[in-house]
Design a protein around this motif. Structure first.
Motif, PDB file in Angstrom:
ATOM      1  N   TRP A 166      16.716  32.366  20.871  1.00  0.00           N
ATOM      2  CA  TRP A 166      15.352  32.935  21.151  1.00  0.00           C
ATOM      3  C   TRP A 166      14.488  32.425  19.483  1.00  0.00           C
ATOM      4  N   VAL A 167      13.195  32.798  19.750  1.00  0.00           N
ATOM      5  CA  VAL A 167      12.305  32.064  18.794  1.00  0.00           C
ATOM      6  C   VAL A 167      11.184  33.134  18.367  1.00  0.00           C
ATOM      7  N   SER A 168      10.516  32.822  17.209  1.00  0.00           N
ATOM      8  CA  SER A 168       9.520  33.774  16.697  1.00  0.00           C
ATOM      9  C   SER A 168       8.366  33.691  17.691  1.00  0.00           C
ATOM     10  N   ASP A 169       7.483  34.680  17.712  1.00  0.00           N
ATOM     11  CA  ASP A 169       6.208  34.412  18.493  1.00  0.00           C
ATOM     12  C   ASP A 169       5.160  33.562  17.895  1.00  0.00           C
ATOM     13  N   HIS A 170       5.336  32.818  16.921  1.00  0.00           N
ATOM     14  CA  HIS A 170       4.414  32.186  16.055  1.00  0.00           C
ATOM     15  C   HIS A 170       5.291  30.814  15.649  1.00  0.00           C
ATOM     16  N   ALA A 171       4.162  29.811  15.360  1.00  0.00           N
ATOM     17  CA  ALA A 171       4.944  28.474  14.733  1.00  0.00           C
ATOM     18  C   ALA A 171       4.022  28.468  13.320  1.00  0.00           C
ATOM     19  N   VAL A 172       4.911  28.001  12.417  1.00  0.00           N
ATOM     20  CA  VAL A 172       4.493  27.763  10.914  1.00  0.00           C
ATOM     21  C   VAL A 172       4.087  26.279  10.954  1.00  0.00           C
ATOM     22  N   VAL A 173       2.868  26.405  10.581  1.00  0.00           N
ATOM     23  CA  VAL A 173       2.233  24.933  10.144  1.00  0.00           C
ATOM     24  C   VAL A 173       2.815  24.436   8.836  1.00  0.00           C
ATOM     25  N   ASP A 174       3.842  23.415   8.645  1.00  0.00           N
ATOM     26  CA  ASP A 174       4.579  23.019   7.559  1.00  0.00           C
ATOM     27  C   ASP A 174       3.807  21.725   7.163  1.00  0.00           C
ATOM     28  N   HIS A 229      11.688  32.734  25.896  1.00  0.00           N
ATOM     29  CA  HIS A 229      12.568  32.568  24.902  1.00  0.00           C
ATOM     30  C   HIS A 229      11.935  33.411  23.706  1.00  0.00           C
ATOM     31  N   LEU A 230      11.029  34.577  23.604  1.00  0.00           N
ATOM     32  CA  LEU A 230      10.721  35.310  22.518  1.00  0.00           C
ATOM     33  C   LEU A 230      11.769  36.136  22.189  1.00  0.00           C
ATOM     34  N   ALA A 231      12.126  36.162  20.820  1.00  0.00           N
ATOM     35  CA  ALA A 231      13.041  36.985  20.087  1.00  0.00           C
ATOM     36  C   ALA A 231      12.967  38.474  20.652  1.00  0.00           C
ATOM     37  N   PRO A 232      14.189  39.053  20.885  1.00  0.00           N
ATOM     38  CA  PRO A 232      14.247  40.513  21.132  1.00  0.00           C
ATOM     39  C   PRO A 232      13.301  41.441  19.991  1.00  0.00           C
ATOM     40  N   LYS A 233      12.743  42.417  20.501  1.00  0.00           N
ATOM     41  CA  LYS A 233      11.665  43.081  19.577  1.00  0.00           C
ATOM     42  C   LYS A 233      12.328  43.378  18.137  1.00  0.00           C
ATOM     43  N   ARG A 234      13.727  43.976  18.498  1.00  0.00           N
ATOM     44  CA  ARG A 234      14.279  44.647  17.276  1.00  0.00           C
ATOM     45  C   ARG A 234      14.671  43.364  16.065  1.00  0.00           C
ATOM     46  N   TRP A 235      14.742  42.002  16.488  1.00  0.00           N
ATOM     47  CA  TRP A 235      14.787  41.118  15.641  1.00  0.00           C
ATOM     48  C   TRP A 235      13.646  40.013  15.160  1.00  0.00           C
ATOM     49  N   LEU A 236      12.492  40.424  15.640  1.00  0.00           N
ATOM     50  CA  LEU A 236      11.218  39.479  16.116  1.00  0.00           C
ATOM     51  C   LEU A 236      10.715  39.340  14.326  1.00  0.00           C
ATOM     52  N   PRO A 237      10.703  38.215  14.064  1.00  0.00           N
ATOM     53  CA  PRO A 237      10.077  38.034  12.579  1.00  0.00           C
ATOM     54  C   PRO A 237       8.708  38.031  12.522  1.00  0.00           C
ATOM     55  N   ARG A 238       8.163  38.676  11.491  1.00  0.00           N
ATOM     56  CA  ARG A 238       6.664  38.710  11.313  1.00  0.00           C
ATOM     57  C   ARG A 238       5.971  37.672  10.682  1.00  0.00           C
ATOM     58  N   VAL A 239       4.688  37.665  10.651  1.00  0.00           N
ATOM     59  CA  VAL A 239       4.192  36.546   9.934  1.00  0.00           C
ATOM     60  C   VAL A 239       3.970  36.720   8.404  1.00  0.00           C
ATOM     61  N   LYS A 240       4.187  35.635   7.960  1.00  0.00           N
ATOM     62  CA  LYS A 240       4.542  35.530   6.466  1.00  0.00           C
ATOM     63  C   LYS A 240       3.717  34.206   5.844  1.00  0.00           C
ATOM     64  N   ALA A 241       3.633  33.181   6.509  1.00  0.00           N
ATOM     65  CA  ALA A 241       3.059  31.730   6.292  1.00  0.00           C
ATOM     66  C   ALA A 241       1.720  31.901   6.176  1.00  0.00           C
ATOM     67  N   PRO A 242       0.944  31.328   5.334  1.00  0.00           N
ATOM     68  CA  PRO A 242      -0.429  31.407   5.327  1.00  0.00           C
ATOM     69  C   PRO A 242      -1.117  30.316   6.582  1.00  0.00           C
ATOM     70  N   SER A 243      -0.457  29.452   7.179  1.00  0.00           N
ATOM     71  CA  SER A 243      -1.055  28.793   8.373  1.00  0.00           C
ATOM     72  C   SER A 243       0.110  28.737   9.370  1.00  0.00           C
ATOM     73  N   ILE A 244      -0.583  29.214  10.446  1.00  0.00           N
ATOM     74  CA  ILE A 244       0.543  29.476  11.565  1.00  0.00           C
ATOM     75  C   ILE A 244      -0.283  28.854  12.986  1.00  0.00           C
ATOM     76  N   LEU A 277       5.499  21.453  12.767  1.00  0.00           N
ATOM     77  CA  LEU A 277       5.313  22.644  13.444  1.00  0.00           C
ATOM     78  C   LEU A 277       6.792  23.348  13.358  1.00  0.00           C
ATOM     79  N   HIS A 278       7.152  24.349  13.005  1.00  0.00           N
ATOM     80  CA  HIS A 278       8.413  24.962  13.242  1.00  0.00           C
ATOM     81  C   HIS A 278       8.459  26.568  13.685  1.00  0.00           C
TER      82      HIS A 278
END
Length: 245
Positions: free
Chosen positions: A207-215, A158-173, A221-222
């Motif tokens: 589909w989802v991002s390839d990482h989860a954010v630790v909130d 269920h990973l996002a298509p590469k053209r839409w894939l979010p990148r890492v921004k949060a400090p804890s993932i 975890l989202h």
């Protein structure tokens, strides 16, 4: 004004400050285990708030908020953009809506609540011409060890298509796509651990991002979750529209 009434439940938009505060109170209970507080942020004033109420008691059993965007050019205005680098979606041309703070009252476990909520959301999406639904889907708690099979399944299917894939921004993932490369999921355990909202997204082709954010603020975890409306399987669309109708 009622958006949808089915069986024991009715869905409507909040139409006054008291309605919004009722949603904020339920959110505080669901996300912060603080029934006497309000969960409030700067996005509330810009959102539409959907309320699912029990018809007989008028008890609020579910709520969520919607932030409409004309296209991906406005993606940085979203709540999700606080946590994910979403420049890959900036070129998305269609109308979008962010769904956030989705929660069901912990004392109410009737599966019809989720079904009616999605029916009302379907009506809104159809009327507004929305082409992509997105948001953050949460796992309760911040320990990834509790959800390794779920994350492994997300990585495999269920990973996002590469053209839409979010990148890492949060400090804890938790970079599950990389960390769990060699892990094969136990499918039964994965679906048991999967949050109901995310499970519904996935059944519709989400589909989802390839990482989860630790909130740690919300103790979750989202994962970023996207759903292109045109990609929903016809049979699933038919079921949703049957509820909406």
């Amino acid at each position: 004004m009622s958006l949808l009434s089915k069986g024991r439940y009715e869905v409507r938009f909040a139409n006054c400050e008291a309605d919004v505060q009722a949603a904020q109170c339920l959110r505080a209970l669901a996300f912060r285990d603080a029934p006497s507080d309000l969960d409030v942020d700067a996005y509330d004033a810009r959102c539409l708030h959907m309320l699912v109420e029990e018809v007989d008691s008028r008890a609020l059993v579910c709520c969520f908020r919607l932030l409409p965007l004309d296209s991906g050019r406005a993606i940085e205005q979203s709540y999700s953009a606080q946590h994910y680098e979403l420049s890959s979606l900036a070129n998305y041309e269609g109308a979008m809506v962010e769904m956030g703070r989705f929660c069901v009252h912990p004392d109410h476990s009737d599966p019809d609540i989720l079904r009616v909520a999605w029916g009302a959301l379907t009506s809104y999406i159809d009327e507004a011409g929305v082409e992509m639904l997105f948001g953050c889907s949460s796992f309760k708690g911040t320990s990834e060890e509790d959800y390794l099979d779920s994350f492994s399944l997300l990585k495999d299917r269920h990973l996002a298509p590469k053209r839409w894939l979010p990148r890492v921004k949060a400090p804890s993932i938790f970079p599950f796509a990389r960390k769990l490369q060699l892990r094969a999921p136990d499918l039964k355990a994965a679906m048991k651990e999967m949050p109901p909202l995310l499970r519904t997204y996935l059944m519709m082709g989400g589909w989802v991002s390839d990482h989860a954010v630790v909130d740690r603020d919300l103790n979750t975890l989202h994962v970023f979750t996207g759903l292109e409306i045109g990609a929903i399987p016809p049979a699933r669309k038919k079921l949703l529209r049957a509820v909406a109708g």
